[in-house]
Design a protein around this motif. Sequence first.
Motif, PDB file in Angstrom:
ATOM      1  N   ALA A  28     -13.119 -20.001   0.782  1.00  0.00           N
ATOM      2  CA  ALA A  28     -12.928 -19.186  -0.428  1.00  0.00           C
ATOM      3  C   ALA A  28     -13.954 -18.059  -0.465  1.00  0.00           C
ATOM      4  N   ARG A  29     -13.461 -16.861  -0.707  1.00  0.00           N
ATOM      5  CA  ARG A  29     -14.332 -15.702  -0.957  1.00  0.00           C
ATOM      6  C   ARG A  29     -14.109 -15.334  -2.417  1.00  0.00           C
ATOM      7  N   TRP A  30     -15.054 -15.722  -3.273  1.00  0.00           N
ATOM      8  CA  TRP A  30     -14.907 -15.575  -4.715  1.00  0.00           C
ATOM      9  C   TRP A  30     -15.052 -14.118  -5.129  1.00  0.00           C
ATOM     10  N   ILE A  31     -14.191 -13.714  -6.026  1.00  0.00           N
ATOM     11  CA  ILE A  31     -14.233 -12.344  -6.561  1.00  0.00           C
ATOM     12  C   ILE A  31     -15.458 -12.216  -7.462  1.00  0.00           C
ATOM     13  N   ASP A  32     -16.171 -11.112  -7.348  1.00  0.00           N
ATOM     14  CA  ASP A  32     -17.310 -10.877  -8.238  1.00  0.00           C
ATOM     15  C   ASP A  32     -16.811 -10.791  -9.672  1.00  0.00           C
ATOM     16  N   PRO A  33     -17.491 -11.461 -10.604  1.00  0.00           N
ATOM     17  CA  PRO A  33     -17.021 -11.508 -11.998  1.00  0.00           C
ATOM     18  C   PRO A  33     -16.772 -10.142 -12.635  1.00  0.00           C
ATOM     19  N   GLU A  34     -17.542  -9.141 -12.263  1.00  0.00           N
ATOM     20  CA  GLU A  34     -17.330  -7.809 -12.852  1.00  0.00           C
ATOM     21  C   GLU A  34     -16.027  -7.172 -12.363  1.00  0.00           C
ATOM     22  N   ASN A  35     -15.381  -7.783 -11.375  1.00  0.00           N
ATOM     23  CA  ASN A  35     -14.127  -7.252 -10.840  1.00  0.00           C
ATOM     24  C   ASN A  35     -12.898  -8.036 -11.282  1.00  0.00           C
ATOM     25  N   TYR A  36     -13.058  -9.005 -12.190  1.00  0.00           N
ATOM     26  CA  TYR A  36     -11.901  -9.729 -12.718  1.00  0.00           C
ATOM     27  C   TYR A  36     -10.995  -8.762 -13.478  1.00  0.00           C
ATOM     28  N   HIS A  37      -9.704  -8.852 -13.245  1.00  0.00           N
ATOM     29  CA  HIS A  37      -8.728  -8.015 -13.940  1.00  0.00           C
ATOM     30  C   HIS A  37      -7.344  -8.613 -13.748  1.00  0.00           C
ATOM     31  N   LEU A  38      -6.392  -8.131 -14.514  1.00  0.00           N
ATOM     32  CA  LEU A  38      -4.995  -8.514 -14.363  1.00  0.00           C
ATOM     33  C   LEU A  38      -4.238  -7.255 -13.966  1.00  0.00           C
ATOM     34  N   THR A  39      -3.743  -7.208 -12.743  1.00  0.00           N
ATOM     35  CA  THR A  39      -3.032  -6.026 -12.253  1.00  0.00           C
ATOM     36  C   THR A  39      -1.669  -5.904 -12.927  1.00  0.00           C
ATOM     37  N   LEU A  40      -1.395  -4.717 -13.440  1.00  0.00           N
ATOM     38  CA  LEU A  40      -0.080  -4.410 -14.006  1.00  0.00           C
ATOM     39  C   LEU A  40       0.829  -3.790 -12.953  1.00  0.00           C
ATOM     40  N   ARG A  41       0.292  -2.824 -12.206  1.00  0.00           N
ATOM     41  CA  ARG A  41       1.102  -2.123 -11.190  1.00  0.00           C
ATOM     42  C   ARG A  41       0.182  -1.624 -10.094  1.00  0.00           C
ATOM     43  N   PHE A  42       0.357  -2.145  -8.881  1.00  0.00           N
ATOM     44  CA  PHE A  42      -0.392  -1.663  -7.734  1.00  0.00           C
ATOM     45  C   PHE A  42       0.309  -0.410  -7.213  1.00  0.00           C
ATOM     46  N   ILE A  43      -0.446   0.624  -6.986  1.00  0.00           N
ATOM     47  CA  ILE A  43       0.099   1.887  -6.482  1.00  0.00           C
ATOM     48  C   ILE A  43      -0.259   2.066  -5.011  1.00  0.00           C
ATOM     49  N   GLY A  44      -1.503   1.814  -4.679  1.00  0.00           N
ATOM     50  CA  GLY A  44      -1.956   1.997  -3.307  1.00  0.00           C
ATOM     51  C   GLY A  44      -2.564   3.368  -3.114  1.00  0.00           C
ATOM     52  N   ASP A  45      -2.624   3.788  -1.868  1.00  0.00           N
ATOM     53  CA  ASP A  45      -3.217   5.077  -1.523  1.00  0.00           C
ATOM     54  C   ASP A  45      -2.233   6.192  -1.853  1.00  0.00           C
ATOM     55  N   VAL A  46      -2.657   7.132  -2.682  1.00  0.00           N
ATOM     56  CA  VAL A  46      -1.784   8.238  -3.071  1.00  0.00           C
ATOM     57  C   VAL A  46      -2.545   9.553  -2.995  1.00  0.00           C
ATOM     58  N   GLU A  47      -1.791  10.609  -2.783  1.00  0.00           N
ATOM     59  CA  GLU A  47      -2.368  11.954  -2.791  1.00  0.00           C
ATOM     60  C   GLU A  47      -2.673  12.367  -4.224  1.00  0.00           C
ATOM     61  N   ALA A  48      -3.611  13.274  -4.395  1.00  0.00           N
ATOM     62  CA  ALA A  48      -4.055  13.706  -5.729  1.00  0.00           C
ATOM     63  C   ALA A  48      -2.912  14.181  -6.635  1.00  0.00           C
TER      64      ALA A  48
END
Length: 185
Positions: A28-48
């Motif tokens: 297990a690689r535990w997520i740092d607590p300051e990075n906890y979140h609930l993703t609504l929509r992943f977009i990925g790499d996008v141009e500006a």
Amino acid sequence: MPRLFTALEIPGELVPKLEMLRGRLAGARWIDPENYHLTLRFIGDVEAPDADDFVEALSEIWVEPFSLKLSGVGSFGGRKPRALWVGVEECEPLMRLQRANERAARQAGLPPETRNFSPHVTLARLRGAEQGAVANYLSAVGAFEAEPFPVDQFVLMSAREGSGGGPYVVEERFPLVSPSARKRA
């Protein structure tokens, strides 16, 4: 090129409760607590320009504030577990917000999400964790419940390419507003 996603932040008062779920689990690689979140929509790499169009579409979302409750712990990956997560009790306003985020992505010309939305907060990424060990962990903590918390905004976050677990940066905040408040605006 930013790697973007929309999310709900986890309130600070719930973070210690989630941290208590961290345990001894090989692989297990535990997520740092300051990075906890609930993703609504992943977009990925996008141009500006696409990112700008997405931000504009997100700013047009009108969903009422609501309450959300974290409940249950599970894993993704079946026989080859790859992540541990905390689930969310069924919540129609959350589903409306997620669908609005999907519409915003499409309005910005981004490809549709092909995976079903499964609301969760990732606790750990697993690499080489044994199925039996994960099952034992889940039997010990699976009945987790937290008190409901108010959701009055969602955020656009960015991540470093290939980071897979943070650090994340809040790029924009989008308040949730009731339809009656919108009519007054």
